[in-house]
Design a protein around this motif. Structure first.
Motif, mmCIF file in Angstrom:
data_model
loop_
_atom_site.group_PDB
_atom_site.id
_atom_site.type_symbol
_atom_site.label_atom_id
_atom_site.label_comp_id
_atom_site.label_asym_id
_atom_site.label_seq_id
_atom_site.Cartn_x
_atom_site.Cartn_y
_atom_site.Cartn_z
ATOM 1 N N ARG A 134 0.841 -1.206 0.000
ATOM 2 C CA ARG A 134 0.000 0.000 0.000
ATOM 3 C C ARG A 134 0.870 1.248 0.000
ATOM 4 O O ARG A 134 0.591 2.221 -0.698
ATOM 5 C CB ARG A 134 -0.927 0.015 1.214
ATOM 6 C CG ARG A 134 -2.098 -0.924 1.136
ATOM 7 C CD ARG A 134 -3.160 -0.589 2.173
ATOM 8 N NE ARG A 134 -3.737 0.722 1.933
ATOM 9 C CZ ARG A 134 -4.653 0.976 1.012
ATOM 10 N NH1 ARG A 134 -5.089 0.008 0.227
ATOM 11 N NH2 ARG A 134 -5.130 2.192 0.864
ATOM 12 N N ALA A 135 1.908 1.230 0.818
ATOM 13 C CA ALA A 135 2.799 2.386 0.869
ATOM 14 C C ALA A 135 3.488 2.597 -0.481
ATOM 15 O O ALA A 135 3.583 3.727 -0.969
ATOM 16 C CB ALA A 135 3.831 2.209 1.977
ATOM 17 N N LYS A 136 3.944 1.521 -1.098
ATOM 18 C CA LYS A 136 4.604 1.630 -2.399
ATOM 19 C C LYS A 136 3.650 2.180 -3.456
ATOM 20 O O LYS A 136 4.088 2.818 -4.424
ATOM 21 C CB LYS A 136 5.139 0.268 -2.832
ATOM 22 C CG LYS A 136 6.316 -0.228 -2.007
ATOM 23 C CD LYS A 136 6.734 -1.633 -2.427
ATOM 24 C CE LYS A 136 7.871 -2.161 -1.572
ATOM 25 N NZ LYS A 136 8.228 -3.561 -1.929
ATOM 26 N N ALA A 137 2.356 1.936 -3.266
ATOM 27 C CA ALA A 137 1.352 2.434 -4.211
ATOM 28 C C ALA A 137 0.989 3.888 -3.956
ATOM 29 O O ALA A 137 0.168 4.462 -4.688
ATOM 30 C CB ALA A 137 0.100 1.563 -4.147
ATOM 31 N N GLY A 138 1.568 4.492 -2.904
ATOM 32 C CA GLY A 138 1.347 5.912 -2.648
ATOM 33 C C GLY A 138 0.458 6.248 -1.487
ATOM 34 O O GLY A 138 0.238 7.425 -1.183
ATOM 35 N N HIS A 139 -0.085 5.234 -0.800
ATOM 36 C CA HIS A 139 -0.946 5.481 0.352
ATOM 37 C C HIS A 139 -0.121 5.625 1.634
ATOM 38 O O HIS A 139 1.074 5.315 1.660
ATOM 39 C CB HIS A 139 -1.940 4.332 0.521
ATOM 40 C CG HIS A 139 -2.874 4.176 -0.640
ATOM 41 N ND1 HIS A 139 -3.910 5.035 -0.889
ATOM 42 C CD2 HIS A 139 -2.913 3.251 -1.635
ATOM 43 C CE1 HIS A 139 -4.559 4.655 -1.973
ATOM 44 N NE2 HIS A 139 -3.970 3.564 -2.445
ATOM 45 N N ALA A 140 -0.776 6.084 2.685
ATOM 46 C CA ALA A 140 -0.127 6.235 3.988
ATOM 47 C C ALA A 140 -0.666 5.191 4.956
ATOM 48 O O ALA A 140 -1.871 4.914 4.980
ATOM 49 C CB ALA A 140 -0.363 7.637 4.556
ATOM 50 N N VAL A 141 0.235 4.624 5.745
ATOM 51 C CA VAL A 141 -0.122 3.630 6.756
ATOM 52 C C VAL A 141 0.559 4.026 8.052
ATOM 53 O O VAL A 141 1.759 4.348 8.066
ATOM 54 C CB VAL A 141 0.332 2.205 6.347
ATOM 55 C CG1 VAL A 141 -0.052 1.189 7.416
ATOM 56 C CG2 VAL A 141 -0.254 1.809 4.991
ATOM 57 N N LEU A 142 -0.177 4.018 9.154
ATOM 58 C CA LEU A 142 0.386 4.337 10.468
ATOM 59 C C LEU A 142 -0.032 3.262 11.460
ATOM 60 O O LEU A 142 -1.227 3.023 11.658
ATOM 61 C CB LEU A 142 -0.096 5.707 10.945
ATOM 62 C CG LEU A 142 0.477 6.213 12.274
ATOM 63 C CD1 LEU A 142 1.998 6.402 12.184
ATOM 64 C CD2 LEU A 142 -0.189 7.510 12.702
#
Length: 221
Positions: free
Chosen positions: A177-185
């Motif tokens: 998901r992060a590699k696709a441009g989204h943010a994860v926390l």
């Protein structure tokens, strides 16, 4: 939801949060960059869950600002932030007692799409969520959150109660998901070994931010 590029998915600036007469956050700054995994690291009581609740709109700061995609949402209700792509999976199971697994997943998208990521769910579709074990309920909550395809995914100790094979798959899904441009926390008591070196790490102690940097820096220190 299409993935944003660059910038911050969300941010806390000088946020102070009080539950009753007790301050839980003391002027905390938190950044959630698009395209990166982030961590809130600290012991129980450090304020990790309160940070997530504040980002999601479940806790209201009495000082400071909350922004989502550059927009001030400090006074915006939780359901309005969800419409902006902010999704929280709390530590306590986020399932509906009256719904089956399939009905719960359908609130975010086709259950079959969730089962493609987590085949373990297929056999559970007809069961009510309250009939599931704690780990199974956690899996349903995580699958539903991913199915919603949020721009900012907030996870409070998401691996608790999950089988090792599911944990491994979840980690890959989050980094993808992060590699696709989204943010994860995510929250964690200590920085996990799988955290990417460029993951943004916030270390909290008693409601204060005591260290901010990348996972690679923290490992070298």
């Amino acid at each position: 939801m299409s993935a944003p590029t660059g910038g911050l998915a969300a941010e806390l600036r000088g946020v102070r949060v009080r539950y009753g007469r007790v301050d839980r956050l003391h002027g905390v700054d938190v950044r959630c960059p698009n395209g990166r995994v982030g961590f809130l690291v600290g012991r129980n009581g450090s304020g990790r869950s309160t940070v997530l609740a504040t980002l999601a709109g479940l806790a209201r700061p009495y000082q400071g600002r909350v922004t989502v995609a550059g927009r001030d949402v400090t006074a915006l209700a939780a359901h309005r932030r969800a419409a902006l792509g902010v999704v929280l999976v709390p530590a306590r199971r986020a399932v509906f007692s009256t719904l089956t697994v399939a009905e719960t997943l359908s609130l975010s998208g086709p259950p079959e799409h969730a089962a493609a990521r987590f085949p373990e769910l297929t056999a559970l579709f007809a069961r009510r969520c309250t009939e599931l074990s704690g780990g199974q309920q956690q899996l349903v909550a995580l699958a539903r959150a991913l199915l919603a395809d949020p721009s900012l995914l907030l996870l409070d100790e998401p691996e608790r109660g999950l089988a090792p094979t599911v944990v491994t798959r979840l980690r890959h899904l989050l980094t993808d998901r992060a590699k696709a441009g989204h943010a994860v926390l995510l929250t964690a008591r200590t920085l996990p070994p799988w955290a990417p070196d460029d993951a943004l790490v916030h270390v909290l102690e008693r409601g204060r931010l005591v260290w901010l940097g990348e996972a690679g820096e923290l490992r070298q220190g």
